[in-house]
Every structure is written in structure tokens, then in C-alpha cells.
Design an enzyme around this catalytic site. Structure first.
Site, PDB file in Angstrom:
ATOM      1  N   ASP A 103      -4.815   0.385 -10.705  1.00 15.60           N
ATOM      2  CA  ASP A 103      -4.120  -0.190  -9.556  1.00 15.60           C
ATOM      3  C   ASP A 103      -3.261   0.934  -8.954  1.00 15.60           C
ATOM      4  OD1 ASP A 103      -2.685  -2.073  -7.857  1.00 15.60           O
ATOM      5  OD2 ASP A 103      -1.034  -1.864  -9.302  1.00 15.60           O
ATOM      6  N   ASP A 153      -0.199   0.416  -6.278  1.00 17.29           N
ATOM      7  CA  ASP A 153       1.212   0.081  -6.054  1.00 17.29           C
ATOM      8  C   ASP A 153       1.843  -0.463  -7.331  1.00 17.29           C
ATOM      9  OD1 ASP A 153       1.373   0.763  -3.260  1.00 17.29           O
ATOM     10  OD2 ASP A 153      -0.018  -0.898  -2.952  1.00 17.29           O
TER      11      ASP A 153
HETATM   12  C1  XBP Z   1       0.249  -4.184  -3.767  1.00 12.86           C
HETATM   13  C2  XBP Z   1       0.378  -4.887  -2.491  1.00 12.86           C
HETATM   14  C3  XBP Z   1       0.298  -4.131  -1.252  1.00 12.86           C
HETATM   15  C4  XBP Z   1       1.507  -3.370  -0.811  1.00 12.86           C
HETATM   16  C5  XBP Z   1       1.456  -3.129   0.681  1.00 12.86           C
HETATM   17  O1  XBP Z   1      -0.452  -4.996  -4.709  1.00 12.86           O
HETATM   18  O2  XBP Z   1       0.475  -6.088  -2.459  1.00 12.86           O
HETATM   19  O3  XBP Z   1       0.040  -5.065  -0.281  1.00 12.86           O
HETATM   20  O4  XBP Z   1       2.667  -4.088  -1.156  1.00 12.86           O
HETATM   21  O5  XBP Z   1       0.331  -2.477   1.141  1.00 12.86           O
HETATM   22  P1  XBP Z   1      -1.364  -4.319  -5.845  1.00 12.86           P
HETATM   23  P2  XBP Z   1      -0.356  -2.931   2.541  1.00 12.86           P
HETATM   24  O6  XBP Z   1      -0.550  -3.231  -6.472  1.00 12.86           O
HETATM   25  O7  XBP Z   1      -1.607  -5.430  -6.814  1.00 12.86           O
HETATM   26  O8  XBP Z   1      -2.624  -3.819  -5.236  1.00 12.86           O
HETATM   27  O9  XBP Z   1       0.758  -3.194   3.482  1.00 12.86           O
HETATM   28  O10 XBP Z   1      -1.211  -1.776   2.960  1.00 12.86           O
HETATM   29  O11 XBP Z   1      -1.166  -4.176   2.265  1.00 12.86           O
HETATM   30 MG    MG Z   2       0.334  -3.225  -8.343  1.00 14.70          MG
END
Ligand code: XBP
Ligand code: MG
Length: 250
Positions: free
Chosen positions: A9, A11
Site C-alpha cells: 500500500d 498512503d
Molecule cells: C489512501 C487514500 C487516498 C489518499 C488520497 O488509502 O484513501 O485516497 O488519502 O489520495 P490507501 P487521492 O492507503 O488505503 O490506499 O486524493 O489521490 O485519492
Molecule cells: Mg494506506
């Protein structure tokens, strides 16, 4: 069951991007659009329950601002705001605002040296992923990953397992031979529903979530929960994957 691929993953897992990256970029986009919206750290923690930036914006407008805009008008606004937010985020990341979490670069290097395949499974925007990989690991880093599944490849956001299924198809590896690394409950559910074992390294935002389905919960990849002072190695990941038990939490 051999460990042949690591699926990261982005983020929260590769880097703690939310509070000082995505949140800041959303606020910059609101200001640039002349909106008085402001997401403080606590509110953003609540909004993170909704995966995906555009979905988060729609949720905020409807559930917090009680917007009565039509779906079409709200979508137009959200798309404009989100495109602006992505530009601000890429700028921040390219300027070096975010660092990889402990142990991530080391494990990626070790996996490459030992011939494991690497992949990304995220709900975020592709431009954000490429910018983060390049800023933290170097210009060629996106090429180290055999599959990069993002919001551009798969519409359904985590906890839907679709992005993990897309990545496994691309890798042509069975779920039993791969391991997912996640930081959130939404991510853990997505990975486990795709049949993957999942190692979780929570962030301050996700620390109180339920990770009972994880193979192991770690403070970070530089802290082995059972070996004080020792980092987590590929052999540890192989060991946890093969035993698929729950070692002690860090
Ligand atoms: C991460 C997210 C992303 C970011 C924002 O979830 O939910 O949406 O917060 O990015 P994960 P965008 O780590 O589970 O993938 O604004 O580009 O959507
Ligand atoms: Mg995440």
C-alpha cells in the site's frame, strides 16, 4: 507456499502521507478555489474512513456541509478540486516534504536483491504514487514495480479487494505466494478478501483500528515485535507468511 511478491500500500505504509501531505494539499486546493473549507488534523482523521480523495470530498460536502447540490454539479466541483489537490500534493512530495517510513527502503532493496517481485496496491491517484517513489527512492524506482494498481487502474476503492485482485492478475502470482503490507483497516480488509496474508504497520491515524485479521501488527518495519532492537527482515516475512499465525504485537 513460497514468498514471491511483496505488495505495498502507499498512503500510510510506504510513507505517512496523510496529515502532512494529502491533508495539506486538500486545504491548499480549497484555498485556491476560494472556499472557506479547512480540514484540521482531527477532522481529517474522521474523513479518512472514506477511502479515496474524490469520494472523501463528496462525503464531506454531503455529510458535514449538508450540501444540496445535484450529484452532477457536486461531481464537477469535486473533480476540479481533486485535480488541483493532486497538483499541490505532487508539488509537496517533489519538494521532499515526505519521507519513507522506517525500514521500507531497506526491505525493498532486500526484496530486489533476492529476486522477489514488487507491486503497489493503492486507492490514491497514479501521479501521487510516481512522485512519491521518485522523490524517495530515485527517478527509476517506479520501474522496480511489476504492477502499480491505483485509482486509475481500478475504480472500486478499498476495502473492496479489486485493486489487489488486479495486481495479483498482473503479477500472475497466486495470493498464497504474495504478502500485502498495509496501514489501515480498509486496506487490511481489501488484502485479506483478495486472499493475501497482510502485515500491518499502523499510523497514528489508524492505531485504534481493528487489525485482528493481520498476520502481524508492527510498529514499523525497523522494529521486530519479538526481537527487541532488531529490524524485520525478508526471512521474518517468509516465516510469518508460512506459519500464518499472530506473533506478539509490538
Ligand atoms: C489512501 C487514500 C487516498 C489518499 C488520497 O488509502 O484513501 O485516497 O488519502 O489520495 P490507501 P487521492 O492507503 O488505503 O490506499 O486524493 O489521490 O485519492
Ligand atoms: Mg494506506
Amino acid at each position: 507456499m513460497t514468498l514471491r511478491a511483496l505488495i505495498f500500500d502507499v498512503d500510510g505504509t510506504l510513507a505517512d502521507t496523510e496529515r502532512d501531505g494529502h491533508r495539506v494539499a486538500f486545504n491548499a486546493a480549497f484555498a485556491a478555489a476560494g472556499l472557506a473549507w479547512q480540514w484540521d488534523e482531527a477532522l481529517y482523521g474522521e474523513l479518512l474512513q472514506v477511502a479515496g480523495g474524490p469520494e472523501r470530498l463528496v462525503h464531506y460536502a454531503r455529510a458535514h456541509l449538508h450540501s444540496k447540490e445535484t450529484d452532477a454539479r457536486l461531481q464537477t466541483l469535486v473533480q476540479r478540486l481533486h485535480a488541483s489537490k493532486t497538483r499541490h500534493y505532487v508539488e509537496l512530495v517533489t519538494a521532499g516534504a515526505l519521507k519513507l517510513r522506517p525500514g521500507v527502503a531497506r526491505l525493498i532493496a532486500q526484496a530486489r536483491a533476492e529476486g522477489l517481485r514488487l507491486a503497489i496496491a493503492t486507492t490514491t491517484t497514479r501521479d501521487n504514487v510516481i512522485a512519491l517513489l521518485q522523490a524517495t527512492l530515485g527517478a527509476g524506482a517506479p520501474g522496480w514495480f511489476d504492477a502499480i494498481g491505483t485509482a486509475q487502474e481500478v475504480a472500486a476503492k478499498k476495502p473492496d479487494p479489486a485493486v489487489y485482485q488486479w495486481v495479483l492478475d498482473r503479477l500472475n502470482v497466486p495470493a498464497s505466494d504474495a504478502l500485502a503490507l498495509e496501514d489501515s483497516r480498509n486496506g487490511l480488509i481489501a488484502a485479506t478478501q483478495a486472499g493475501l496474508g497482510c502485515v500491518v504497520t499502523p499510523t497514528p491515524y489508524s492505531a485504534c483500528e481493528d487489525f485482528s485479521e493481520a498476520i502481524v501488527r508492527l510498529t514499523d518495519l525497523d522494529h521486530h515485535p519479538g526481537k527487541p532492537g532488531q529490524p524485520v527482515t525478508l526471512d521474518d516475512l517468509r516465516d510469518w507468511q508460512s506459519r500464518a499465525v499472530h506473533p506478539p504485537s509490538a
